[in-house]
Design an enzyme around this catalytic site. Sequence first.
Site, PDB file in Angstrom:
ATOM      1  N   ARG A  75      83.514 -36.035  58.175  1.00 56.86           N
ATOM      2  CA  ARG A  75      84.553 -37.046  58.396  1.00 56.86           C
ATOM      3  C   ARG A  75      83.956 -38.199  59.199  1.00 56.86           C
ATOM      4  NH1 ARG A  75      88.851 -37.419  62.949  1.00 56.86           N
ATOM      5  NH2 ARG A  75      90.011 -39.203  62.177  1.00 56.86           N
ATOM      6  N   HIS A 119      89.669 -46.201  62.736  1.00 54.41           N
ATOM      7  CA  HIS A 119      89.409 -45.446  63.967  1.00 54.41           C
ATOM      8  C   HIS A 119      89.114 -46.477  65.065  1.00 54.41           C
ATOM      9  CE1 HIS A 119      88.115 -41.189  65.358  1.00 54.41           C
ATOM     10  NE2 HIS A 119      88.197 -41.941  66.442  1.00 54.41           N
ATOM     11  N   GLU A 164      94.925 -41.186  64.948  1.00 48.51           N
ATOM     12  CA  GLU A 164      95.647 -41.146  66.224  1.00 48.51           C
ATOM     13  C   GLU A 164      96.431 -42.415  66.566  1.00 48.51           C
ATOM     14  OE1 GLU A 164      92.957 -39.891  69.318  1.00 48.51           O
ATOM     15  OE2 GLU A 164      92.738 -37.888  68.467  1.00 48.51           O
ATOM     16  N   ASN A 290      94.422 -33.476  65.272  1.00 46.64           N
ATOM     17  CA  ASN A 290      93.424 -33.498  66.342  1.00 46.64           C
ATOM     18  C   ASN A 290      94.014 -32.778  67.534  1.00 46.64           C
ATOM     19  OD1 ASN A 290      91.944 -35.099  64.636  1.00 46.64           O
ATOM     20  ND2 ASN A 290      91.971 -36.929  65.937  1.00 46.64           N
ATOM     21  N   TYR A 292      92.948 -31.069  71.403  1.00 41.76           N
ATOM     22  CA  TYR A 292      91.979 -30.812  72.474  1.00 41.76           C
ATOM     23  C   TYR A 292      92.541 -29.918  73.573  1.00 41.76           C
ATOM     24  CZ  TYR A 292      88.960 -34.196  70.272  1.00 41.76           C
ATOM     25  OH  TYR A 292      88.157 -34.829  69.360  1.00 41.76           O
ATOM     26  N   GLU A 348      89.864 -32.969  64.194  1.00 45.68           N
ATOM     27  CA  GLU A 348      89.049 -33.008  65.416  1.00 45.68           C
ATOM     28  C   GLU A 348      89.438 -31.857  66.316  1.00 45.68           C
ATOM     29  OE1 GLU A 348      89.024 -36.649  67.732  1.00 45.68           O
ATOM     30  OE2 GLU A 348      88.974 -37.856  65.902  1.00 45.68           O
TER      31      GLU A 348
HETATM   32  C1  FCB Z   1      89.910 -38.470  70.165  1.00 44.22           C
HETATM   33  C2  FCB Z   1      89.258 -39.556  69.353  1.00 44.22           C
HETATM   34  C3  FCB Z   1      87.778 -39.402  69.171  1.00 44.22           C
HETATM   35  C4  FCB Z   1      87.107 -38.842  70.411  1.00 44.22           C
HETATM   36  C5  FCB Z   1      87.839 -37.641  70.935  1.00 44.22           C
HETATM   37  C6  FCB Z   1      87.201 -37.005  72.147  1.00 44.22           C
HETATM   38  O1  FCB Z   1      91.067 -38.986  70.768  1.00 44.22           O
HETATM   39  O2  FCB Z   1      89.840 -39.622  68.067  1.00 44.22           O
HETATM   40  O3  FCB Z   1      87.259 -40.636  68.771  1.00 44.22           O
HETATM   41  O4  FCB Z   1      86.947 -39.839  71.339  1.00 44.22           O
HETATM   42  O5  FCB Z   1      89.162 -37.980  71.225  1.00 44.22           O
END
Ligand code: FCB
Length: 443
Positions: A75, A119, A164, A290, A292, A348
């Site tokens: 990607r 992006h 995002e 995405n 985290y 992500e």
């Molecule tokens: C996300 C972004 C990516 C990267 C990660 C850690 O928000 O999409 O570009 O910076 O965080």
Amino acid sequence: MGVRRFPEGFVWGTATSSYQIEGGRDERGDCIWDTFCRLPGKVAEGHTGDVANDHYHRYREDIALMADLGMRAYRFSICWPRVLPSGSGRPSAVGLDFYDRLVDALLAANIDPYVTLYHWDLPTALQSLGGWAARDTAQRFADYAGVVAERLGDRVKHWITHNEPWVVAFLGNHLGVHAPGWEDLSLALQVAHHVLYSHGLAVPAIRAASPGSEVGITLNFSPAYPASDGPEDVAAARRHDGQANRWFMDPLYRGEYPEDMWDLYGYQVPRVADGDLEVIRRPIDFLGVNYYTRAVIRHRPGAYLDYETVRPAGEYTAMDWEVYPQALTDLLVRLHEDYAPGSLYITENGCAYEDTLTPDGQVHDPARTEYYRLHLNACLDAIEQGVPLDGYFSWSLMDNFEWAFGYTRRFGLVYVDFATQARTPKDSARYYASVARTSTIED
Ligand code: FCB
């Protein structure tokens, strides 16, 4: 320990984005991050993406790295002002040729391209006309999407319109920590609406130019957990979910903004023209997720939306983000139950740690390996509960320009020495490669 298997055909890849890795500054038009990086105090150590990973010149080496890791998908994003230096009008042959070569080289290495169209590197020429706050930018985006799909659409079969929108709107226009750096809630809400609207306009443009392809969008999610069982904290967590998640999912999948949040935002709500929501909810083929970390939320009168995030005890990454894989399972199950997007990808997931190249020439990063092990198992937990998760992209293939943090945060599977551009796969890269190669994982 047991061995668990991913479904047949599960897609394994890594992810990057244009501004974060390309460099090649002289061969493209200006974008809003070029400007933002030069504002004093906005980006750590005054870092910029002028050179970044020099991927523009080293893409063949980077594709060889992916091939060595056994990756079958990649990607990446297209830099809008590389294709259209002034945002609209005549495309740049040099820019389109670059992505043409990139796609051909990927396919030659048996790696399937998943292309993100936005992006975050908006052409400066369009920011001068109001950027995403200007409704016209949505049409410019759809035109740009059509130009790219015309050129690459015979070979690219997976398209992601936006990465995002929450970050674009709120970090860029409400909190001011990303380009263009404004701090205005009503502006951010208008930007969010135009970004969503541009997504809807781009969908048919892409489909027309790239028949048989799949089109989706990637959102960042912030699963909200109340700090206590008390009704005030529960309601506060619901507001966090509203601003971060439902504000985007409801228009995309239900054609409406969430009423509770609309009422809360009051006079700051965006202008929405007749028919916009019908455009935004046009059917798409997949949802990119995405993820985290989670957010633990406590009621606090007087704060923005009357809540604050708390920091529970636990494991944290170098971003100070809690390692909490259960939230990924919960999120995937919830998205499937509430919105039924049909097909989901993790576009992500990953973590930053303070990696160092040791005298043996290696990078030993057991914490990152453990992060992947936990989160891939969390994906399997969701799959076993019936979630149609079709693939996983690790963020990131290699260390890169981490926005406001510059080069001070390393998310890569591959370590990058930014002085020499030497690439060194970390231990976690070998771990991830072995999971991907066998499509199995130990729990
Ligand atoms: C996300 C972004 C990516 C990267 C990660 C850690 O928000 O999409 O570009 O910076 O965080």
